[in-house]
Design an enzyme around this catalytic site. Structure first.
Site, PDB file in Angstrom:
ATOM      1  N   TYR A 106       0.801  -1.227   0.000  1.00 43.68           N
ATOM      2  CA  TYR A 106       0.000   0.000   0.000  1.00 43.68           C
ATOM      3  C   TYR A 106       0.837   1.281   0.000  1.00 43.68           C
ATOM      4  CZ  TYR A 106      -3.548  -3.422   1.059  1.00 43.68           C
ATOM      5  OH  TYR A 106      -4.363  -4.505   0.990  1.00 43.68           O
ATOM      6  N   PRO A 119     -11.056   0.114  -3.015  1.00 44.40           N
ATOM      7  CA  PRO A 119     -12.283  -0.547  -3.459  1.00 44.40           C
ATOM      8  C   PRO A 119     -13.513   0.331  -3.239  1.00 44.40           C
ATOM      9  CG  PRO A 119     -11.031  -1.903  -1.908  1.00 44.40           C
ATOM     10  CD  PRO A 119     -10.493  -0.511  -1.822  1.00 44.40           C
ATOM     11  N   HIS A 342      -7.480   1.611   1.088  1.00 46.34           N
ATOM     12  CA  HIS A 342      -7.262   0.216   1.460  1.00 46.34           C
ATOM     13  C   HIS A 342      -6.199  -0.022   2.538  1.00 46.34           C
ATOM     14  CE1 HIS A 342      -7.662  -3.990   0.941  1.00 46.34           C
ATOM     15  NE2 HIS A 342      -7.840  -4.030  -0.353  1.00 46.34           N
ATOM     16  N   SER A 553     -11.686 -11.671  -5.262  1.00 43.51           N
ATOM     17  CA  SER A 553     -11.944 -11.692  -3.832  1.00 43.51           C
ATOM     18  C   SER A 553     -13.414 -11.952  -3.553  1.00 43.51           C
ATOM     19  CB  SER A 553     -11.552 -10.342  -3.230  1.00 43.51           C
ATOM     20  OG  SER A 553     -11.640 -10.406  -1.843  1.00 43.51           O
TER      21      SER A 553
END
Ligand code: COA
Length: 625
Positions: A106, A119, A342, A553
């Site tokens: 990240y 997301p 995220h 996912s």
């Protein structure tokens, strides 16, 4: 969910404030301390599994070459040395992986958070169609989030379980009152939830203008939704003009460019204060302009795009601060959802919050609060210097390119849900993953490296590892499916074997014995020890294994919603799904700039694969009777 690999070779620098070091309350700490530490898997086991995982992805010749490199890594002493380093790290830290993962996946990732990392969640369309309805719903939603926050603050959130094991709850303490801050080379995350004076305000954005809205009374009780509604009306009424500079667009840029622009922006004292107010706020609510109308078929995909990037500089992208961990989006036409940064958390804690809030918004109004006049929410001021204006213009251009490049398709698969695989004694997740393999194989006549996120929350400060859904077993099945020389019974047997292999990989991954994070750890250990990079990590096969054309996912929810995210490679897909009992919500993303990918096409093949597999199973069952 995101299939990142260690992209940066930069030497680790300490975080300004590591996410994992936020001071946590006592009872929670006791629970945390009771959790096991993430193990370092045995070296030999990982190397064997790595070679196995490569089988469906590369040629026999490449595989033989890689086997030699792996053998050399194992026997030369380099592998053992790095393994010992990892084991030492595991003894010295709460979780040998968590900080490394936070950095490499990240904070050191330099692509924009928009599309590439953050997301979105598409919530069911609300039945309001005007401003009143929009503000009423937003007020109730805010009240619902504050209700959830009370559970976090009181430590009354029930501890979650996976396969009978308690899960780490740390991520719940990272999602409110936190924000990412851009930095050169590496970003950081600040979290104010345990500050000596925790924030009592949220930020509300309307027409690109930011407001500080205090959501607690002076006695510490949260405002009621009636009170919040009144405050939102005031905000709405003082931000009618749409000609404002969309300052939030800056947060959509490449992280290095944004870091530079950020330093420039906060040189001004007023700007600095406004930015700080956003960063400290509990969360953000974006009151969006209505999104362009599209057909019912396209509606959910349109909303997904809206959640992921806001629609571009002419639409709602300036109505965000994309570094903010949690941003709820409520548009005037009833479309709503959220986007989240995220770094601090995975999807499941966010969805637990969403489930709570959505249920909360359905509750009838209980108390009508006495209307004590509340102060006007404070508008956050920004001094737009020519330099800042120039940075905004550049960010707008880049963003609009990204917006045009994102190809997203959200759809409901309504033939069956979890119920069908369960009735066939198969894991629904494995069933869906095998169907995805079939869909991809039918489109490309080959298998690709596939990432599915697996929770590591059974361990203290655990995040995720990778389930490699493309296996020899899944390949055997997908190759057999359209092979006329194969009997249906054989196909069903191969299907069951593939599903069982997937479920077995899942169990391995959630118990900390998968290979991806271990390999990453060995690689980072090599960087830290300043030994030359072992050849096994410079090998083409390693690059193939890490090039996840399918990044997937499962994010299950009680709410009939779906999470969505972008692909992690230029020629890949991002696939997320929420399997409900009798239907499955899917989101598929790709990039328009890649001629070989097409989200709607994969969605179509996926639907077909699911139906064909069902028919195969049902037909074969019948013929056996
Ligand atoms: N026969 C009948 N039922 C079965 C079955 C079988 N062979 N195998 C599983 N089931 C049932 C399960 O008991 C479960 O029942 P429930 O609906 O009553 O809970 C259900 O089917 C779902 O199980 P399954 O499909 O196997 O998946 P799962 O719930 O175990 O989830 C993962 C698998 C990988 C998604 C999960 O372990 C995980 O790691 N989740 C986190 C992922 C994440 O972090 N994502 C976000 C990244 S941002």
């Amino acid at each position: 969910m995101l299939a990142f690999i260690a992209r940066s070779m930069a030497k680790p620098v300490r975080l300004v404030k590591p996410v994992s070091l936020v001071k946590l309350p006592g009872r929670y700490l006791a629970h945390q301390e009771g959790l096991p530490c993430l193990p370092v898997p045995p070296l030999q086991q990982t190397l064997d599994k790595y070679l196995l995982a490569l089988k469906p992805l590369i040629s026999q010749e490449e595989w033989s070459h890689t086997s030699e490199l792996v053998e050399d890594f194992r026997t030369s002493g380099v592998g053992e040395r790095l393994q010992k380093g990892l084991e030492r790290r595991a003894r010295k830290t709460e979780n040998w992986l968590s900080e490394w993962w936070l950095h490499t996946a990240y904070l050191e990732y330099r692509m924009p958070v928009v599309v590439h990392s953050s997301p979105g969640v598409v919530l069911p369309k609300q039945d309001f169609v005007d401003r009143q309805g929009q503000l009423r719903f937003a007020a109730k939603l805010i009240e619902g989030v504050l209700d959830f926050k009370t559970m976090i603050d009181n430590e009354t959130l029930p501890v979650e379980h996976l396969g009978g094991n308690q899960l780490c709850m740390n991520q719940y303490y990272q999602i409110l009152s936190s924000c990412r801050i851009p930095g050169q080379k590496r970003d950081s995350v600040v979290n104010y939830s345990r500050a000596s004076k925790p924030p009592t305000h949220i930020t509300v954005v309307h027409n690109f203008q930011f407001f500080e809205l205090d959501v607690y009374n002076s006695d510490g009780t949260p405002l009621t939704s009636d009170q919040i509604f009144t405050q939102l009306e005031k905000i709405w009424g003082t931000s009618l003009q749409t000609n404002k500079e969309p300052i939030g667009i800056l947060t959509t840029n490449h992280r290095n460019s944004w870091a530079k622009a950020y330093n420039n922006l906060i040189k001004d004292k007023i700007n600095k204060e406004s930015v700080r107010t956003i960063q400290k706020s509990i969360f953000t609510v974006c009151l969006d302009a209505p999104i362009p109308r599209v057909s019912d078929d396209l509606y959910k995909s349109r909303v997904a795009a809206q959640m992921l990037h806001g629609g571009g500089s002419r639409w709602n992208s300036g109505n965000r601060w994309f570094d903010k961990t949690l941003q709820f989006i409520v548009a005037e036409d009833g479309s709503c959802g959220l986007v989240y940064e995220h770094a601090p958390a995975e999807g499941p804690p966010i969805i637990a919050l969403v489930d709570h809030v959505v249920e909360y918004t359905k509750r009838p109004e209980m108390i009508r609060s006495p209307m004590i006049p509340l102060p006007l929410p404070k508008k956050l001021r920004f001094n737009i210097t020519p330099e800042v204006k120039n940075d905004i213009e550049k960010a707008k251009q880049n963003l609009n390119i990204m917006v045009h490049d994102l190809d997203v398709k959200v759809f409901v698969f309504s033939v069956f849900g979890k119920n069908f695989p369960k009735s066939e004694k198969m894991s629904p997740d494995a069933f869906i993953q095998v169907a995805l393999q079939l869909a991809y194989y039918r489109m490309y006549k080959q298998v690709c490296a596939t990432y599915e996120s697996a929770s590591l929350r059974m361990f203290r400060l655990g995040r995720t590892d990778t389930i490699r859904s493309a296996s020899i077993d899944s390949m055997n099945f997908v190759e057999s499916m359209d092979d006329p020389s194969k009997q249906n019974q054989e196909k069903v047997d191969l299907l069951r074997k593939a599903a069982q292999a997937h479920r077995a990989y899942t169990d391995t991954a959630i118990s900390g014995k998968a290979i991806d994070r271990h390999l990453l750890g060995l690689k980072l250990q090599a960087i830290e020890d300043l030994v030359s990079m072992p050849e096994v990590f410079m090998d083409t096969s390693y690059a193939v294994a890490m090039h996840f054309n399918l990044s997937t996912s499962q994010v299950p929810a009680k709410t009939d919603c779906v999470m969505c995210f972008g692909p992690v490679v230029p020629d890949g897909y991002g696939v997320c799904y929420n399997p409900m009992e009798d239907h499955i919500n899917f989101s598929v993303s790709a990039f328009n700039s890649c001629a070989e990918t097409n989200a709607a096409r994969l969605a179509h093949y996926l639907e077909r694969a699911l139906c064909d597999i069902q028919q195969l199973v049902q037909h074969t069952l019948k013929s056996k009777l």
